[in-house]
Scaffold this motif. Sequence first.
Motif, PDB file in Angstrom:
ATOM      1  N   ASN A 173      83.964  46.647  54.285  1.00  0.00           N
ATOM      2  CA  ASN A 173      83.167  47.433  53.343  1.00  0.00           C
ATOM      3  C   ASN A 173      83.981  48.462  52.563  1.00  0.00           C
ATOM      4  OD1 ASN A 173      83.006  48.526  56.192  1.00  0.00           O
ATOM      5  ND2 ASN A 173      82.392  50.351  55.041  1.00  0.00           N
ATOM      6  N   SER A 174      85.206  48.733  53.030  1.00  0.00           N
ATOM      7  CA  SER A 174      86.029  49.708  52.314  1.00  0.00           C
ATOM      8  C   SER A 174      87.418  49.169  51.973  1.00  0.00           C
ATOM      9  CB  SER A 174      86.178  51.000  53.128  1.00  0.00           C
ATOM     10  OG  SER A 174      86.769  50.735  54.394  1.00  0.00           O
ATOM     11  N   GLY A 175      87.563  47.864  52.069  1.00  0.00           N
ATOM     12  CA  GLY A 175      88.849  47.258  51.750  1.00  0.00           C
ATOM     13  C   GLY A 175      89.179  47.387  50.274  1.00  0.00           C
ATOM     14  N   SER A 176      90.468  47.288  49.985  1.00  0.00           N
ATOM     15  CA  SER A 176      90.948  47.408  48.614  1.00  0.00           C
ATOM     16  C   SER A 176      90.920  46.050  47.914  1.00  0.00           C
ATOM     17  CB  SER A 176      92.382  47.944  48.626  1.00  0.00           C
ATOM     18  OG  SER A 176      93.054  47.673  47.430  1.00  0.00           O
ATOM     19  N   TYR A 177      90.296  46.010  46.730  1.00  0.00           N
ATOM     20  CA  TYR A 177      90.292  44.768  45.944  1.00  0.00           C
ATOM     21  C   TYR A 177      91.724  44.312  45.665  1.00  0.00           C
ATOM     22  CZ  TYR A 177      85.347  45.759  44.843  1.00  0.00           C
ATOM     23  OH  TYR A 177      84.001  46.012  44.911  1.00  0.00           O
ATOM     24  N   GLU A 178      92.586  45.270  45.355  1.00  0.00           N
ATOM     25  CA  GLU A 178      93.981  44.933  45.038  1.00  0.00           C
ATOM     26  C   GLU A 178      94.687  44.334  46.251  1.00  0.00           C
ATOM     27  OE1 GLU A 178      92.512  47.847  44.316  1.00  0.00           O
ATOM     28  OE2 GLU A 178      92.367  47.615  42.127  1.00  0.00           O
ATOM     29  N   ASP A 179      94.430  44.922  47.437  1.00  0.00           N
ATOM     30  CA  ASP A 179      95.033  44.380  48.654  1.00  0.00           C
ATOM     31  C   ASP A 179      94.549  42.957  48.902  1.00  0.00           C
ATOM     32  OD1 ASP A 179      96.376  46.741  49.051  1.00  0.00           O
ATOM     33  OD2 ASP A 179      95.115  47.433  50.702  1.00  0.00           O
ATOM     34  N   TRP A 180      93.265  42.730  48.706  1.00  0.00           N
ATOM     35  CA  TRP A 180      92.707  41.387  48.921  1.00  0.00           C
ATOM     36  C   TRP A 180      93.382  40.378  47.995  1.00  0.00           C
ATOM     37  CZ3 TRP A 180      86.725  42.649  48.824  1.00  0.00           C
ATOM     38  CH2 TRP A 180      86.399  43.420  49.947  1.00  0.00           C
ATOM     39  N   ASP A 181      93.483  40.743  46.716  1.00  0.00           N
ATOM     40  CA  ASP A 181      94.096  39.829  45.748  1.00  0.00           C
ATOM     41  C   ASP A 181      95.545  39.528  46.113  1.00  0.00           C
ATOM     42  OD1 ASP A 181      91.809  39.624  44.216  1.00  0.00           O
ATOM     43  OD2 ASP A 181      92.431  41.139  42.747  1.00  0.00           O
ATOM     44  N   THR A 182      96.272  40.575  46.521  1.00  0.00           N
ATOM     45  CA  THR A 182      97.683  40.392  46.871  1.00  0.00           C
ATOM     46  C   THR A 182      97.837  39.431  48.046  1.00  0.00           C
ATOM     47  OG1 THR A 182      98.284  42.584  46.058  1.00  0.00           O
ATOM     48  CG2 THR A 182      99.784  41.567  47.635  1.00  0.00           C
ATOM     49  N   MET A 183      97.029  39.594  49.078  1.00  0.00           N
ATOM     50  CA  MET A 183      97.129  38.723  50.263  1.00  0.00           C
ATOM     51  C   MET A 183      96.734  37.285  49.949  1.00  0.00           C
ATOM     52  SD  MET A 183      95.917  41.112  53.480  1.00  0.00           S
ATOM     53  CE  MET A 183      94.557  41.980  52.694  1.00  0.00           C
ATOM     54  N   ILE A 184      95.638  37.104  49.246  1.00  0.00           N
ATOM     55  CA  ILE A 184      95.176  35.747  48.936  1.00  0.00           C
ATOM     56  C   ILE A 184      96.140  35.065  47.973  1.00  0.00           C
ATOM     57  CG2 ILE A 184      93.342  34.417  47.833  1.00  0.00           C
ATOM     58  CD1 ILE A 184      91.378  36.539  49.000  1.00  0.00           C
ATOM     59  N   ASP A 185      96.592  35.804  46.965  1.00  0.00           N
ATOM     60  CA  ASP A 185      97.505  35.219  45.977  1.00  0.00           C
ATOM     61  C   ASP A 185      98.851  34.856  46.579  1.00  0.00           C
ATOM     62  OD1 ASP A 185      95.529  35.506  44.095  1.00  0.00           O
ATOM     63  OD2 ASP A 185      96.435  37.230  43.082  1.00  0.00           O
ATOM     64  N   THR A 186      99.321  35.652  47.536  1.00  0.00           N
ATOM     65  CA  THR A 186     100.617  35.380  48.162  1.00  0.00           C
ATOM     66  C   THR A 186     100.502  34.339  49.271  1.00  0.00           C
ATOM     67  OG1 THR A 186     101.304  37.671  47.741  1.00  0.00           O
ATOM     68  CG2 THR A 186     102.594  36.418  49.333  1.00  0.00           C
ATOM     69  N   ASN A 187      99.620  34.594  50.216  1.00  0.00           N
ATOM     70  CA  ASN A 187      99.564  33.783  51.437  1.00  0.00           C
ATOM     71  C   ASN A 187      98.965  32.406  51.225  1.00  0.00           C
ATOM     72  OD1 ASN A 187     100.477  36.183  52.479  1.00  0.00           O
ATOM     73  ND2 ASN A 187      98.628  36.643  53.639  1.00  0.00           N
ATOM     74  N   VAL A 188      98.040  32.297  50.297  1.00  0.00           N
ATOM     75  CA  VAL A 188      97.343  31.021  50.080  1.00  0.00           C
ATOM     76  C   VAL A 188      97.810  30.348  48.789  1.00  0.00           C
ATOM     77  CG1 VAL A 188      95.110  29.866  49.904  1.00  0.00           C
ATOM     78  CG2 VAL A 188      95.344  31.905  51.333  1.00  0.00           C
ATOM     79  N   LYS A 189      97.593  31.022  47.673  1.00  0.00           N
ATOM     80  CA  LYS A 189      97.913  30.400  46.389  1.00  0.00           C
ATOM     81  C   LYS A 189      99.414  30.210  46.205  1.00  0.00           C
ATOM     82  CE  LYS A 189      95.282  31.955  42.938  1.00  0.00           C
ATOM     83  NZ  LYS A 189      94.553  32.974  42.119  1.00  0.00           N
ATOM     84  N   GLY A 190     100.209  31.188  46.658  1.00  0.00           N
ATOM     85  CA  GLY A 190     101.656  31.056  46.551  1.00  0.00           C
ATOM     86  C   GLY A 190     102.176  29.867  47.338  1.00  0.00           C
ATOM     87  N   LEU A 191     101.655  29.702  48.548  1.00  0.00           N
ATOM     88  CA  LEU A 191     102.026  28.548  49.369  1.00  0.00           C
ATOM     89  C   LEU A 191     101.667  27.244  48.666  1.00  0.00           C
ATOM     90  CD1 LEU A 191     101.536  28.086  53.168  1.00  0.00           C
ATOM     91  CD2 LEU A 191     100.572  26.392  51.625  1.00  0.00           C
ATOM     92  N   LEU A 192     100.506  27.224  48.033  1.00  0.00           N
ATOM     93  CA  LEU A 192     100.065  26.022  47.319  1.00  0.00           C
ATOM     94  C   LEU A 192     100.958  25.719  46.121  1.00  0.00           C
ATOM     95  CD1 LEU A 192      96.186  26.499  47.371  1.00  0.00           C
ATOM     96  CD2 LEU A 192      97.454  24.627  48.435  1.00  0.00           C
ATOM     97  N   TYR A 193     101.297  26.750  45.353  1.00  0.00           N
ATOM     98  CA  TYR A 193     102.108  26.529  44.148  1.00  0.00           C
ATOM     99  C   TYR A 193     103.460  25.917  44.500  1.00  0.00           C
ATOM    100  CZ  TYR A 193      98.797  29.804  41.923  1.00  0.00           C
ATOM    101  OH  TYR A 193      97.674  30.436  41.448  1.00  0.00           O
ATOM    102  N   VAL A 194     104.126  26.493  45.513  1.00  0.00           N
ATOM    103  CA  VAL A 194     105.438  25.974  45.908  1.00  0.00           C
ATOM    104  C   VAL A 194     105.301  24.568  46.490  1.00  0.00           C
ATOM    105  CG1 VAL A 194     107.421  26.313  47.442  1.00  0.00           C
ATOM    106  CG2 VAL A 194     106.368  28.288  46.295  1.00  0.00           C
ATOM    107  N   SER A 195     104.293  24.371  47.338  1.00  0.00           N
ATOM    108  CA  SER A 195     104.106  23.065  47.987  1.00  0.00           C
ATOM    109  C   SER A 195     103.791  21.975  46.976  1.00  0.00           C
ATOM    110  CB  SER A 195     102.986  23.148  49.027  1.00  0.00           C
ATOM    111  OG  SER A 195     103.319  24.050  50.050  1.00  0.00           O
ATOM    112  N   ARG A 196     103.048  22.319  45.947  1.00  0.00           N
ATOM    113  CA  ARG A 196     102.688  21.336  44.911  1.00  0.00           C
ATOM    114  C   ARG A 196     103.933  20.755  44.257  1.00  0.00           C
ATOM    115  NH1 ARG A 196     101.545  18.441  40.876  1.00  0.00           N
ATOM    116  NH2 ARG A 196      99.530  18.442  39.793  1.00  0.00           N
ATOM    117  N   VAL A 197     104.885  21.627  43.922  1.00  0.00           N
ATOM    118  CA  VAL A 197     106.128  21.181  43.285  1.00  0.00           C
ATOM    119  C   VAL A 197     106.996  20.408  44.265  1.00  0.00           C
ATOM    120  CG1 VAL A 197     108.280  21.928  42.191  1.00  0.00           C
ATOM    121  CG2 VAL A 197     106.125  23.085  41.625  1.00  0.00           C
ATOM    122  N   VAL A 198     107.254  21.007  45.420  1.00  0.00           N
ATOM    123  CA  VAL A 198     108.238  20.442  46.345  1.00  0.00           C
ATOM    124  C   VAL A 198     107.718  19.175  47.019  1.00  0.00           C
ATOM    125  CG1 VAL A 198     109.672  20.901  48.375  1.00  0.00           C
ATOM    126  CG2 VAL A 198     109.284  22.696  46.683  1.00  0.00           C
TER     127      VAL A 198
END
Length: 254
Positions: free
Chosen positions: A98-123
Amino acid sequence: MAKIALITGATAGIGEACAHTFAQHGYDLILTGRRLERLEKLAHHLNDKYNVEIAVSSFDVRNREEVVRSLDSLPSKWRAVDVLVNNAGLSQGLDPINSGSYEDWDTMIDTNVKGLLYVSRVVSNWMITNGRGHIVNLGSIAGKEVYPNGNVYCASKHAVDALTKGMRIDLLQHGIKVTAVHPGMVETEFSEVRFKGDKDRAKKVYEGFEPLKAEDIADTIWFVASRPAHVNINDILIMPTAQATATNVIKKNT
């Protein structure tokens, strides 16, 4: 001809330890991360010590266009990747939902999930073309259970666990191995990053017991990557002896 390992997040911690371990075993390396100066320093050190070839590619895994452009710009010989270590990841904050940071959420999801996907898609497409390959995804105990105030970080690592299983099924027909390595408490920059540079708070996380070291995880990743061609280690959960679950840790009085 030397084998090639691509390691994301190689500027510190587990990624840097993996770079040392794979270089020690004669692998040529593609090292990626956001801090170019650290990457270049590590590359020079490993080249001098182990006489392996190293390509450095500095980018932020959160930026899809940057990921694709940087990897596609590597000379064609580097596309013969044998092992991809999807190590880049982080945690930001430790707050209730209820008090989490939107920016923190975006950073974690974009790095841990989407970043993994982007690299994996190419390689993964390089590996399909080559007819071989092994993808090792860095998960976490947080991908196996949820702990108080870990909400979005735990969700992102649960996603890594699910993606690993899905990737294994999708890439099965191409003979590509997929492994998830899930560490418990490892003393790296992890807590310092989570607490936005508060070194004293980060240090307290690891007081009173012996946590895992980055080298412990690198050794485990090397183990799974060095199995014979007919063997795949699907999933490993590795913990300090003093830790049983995400929240059950025996600490001596300090």
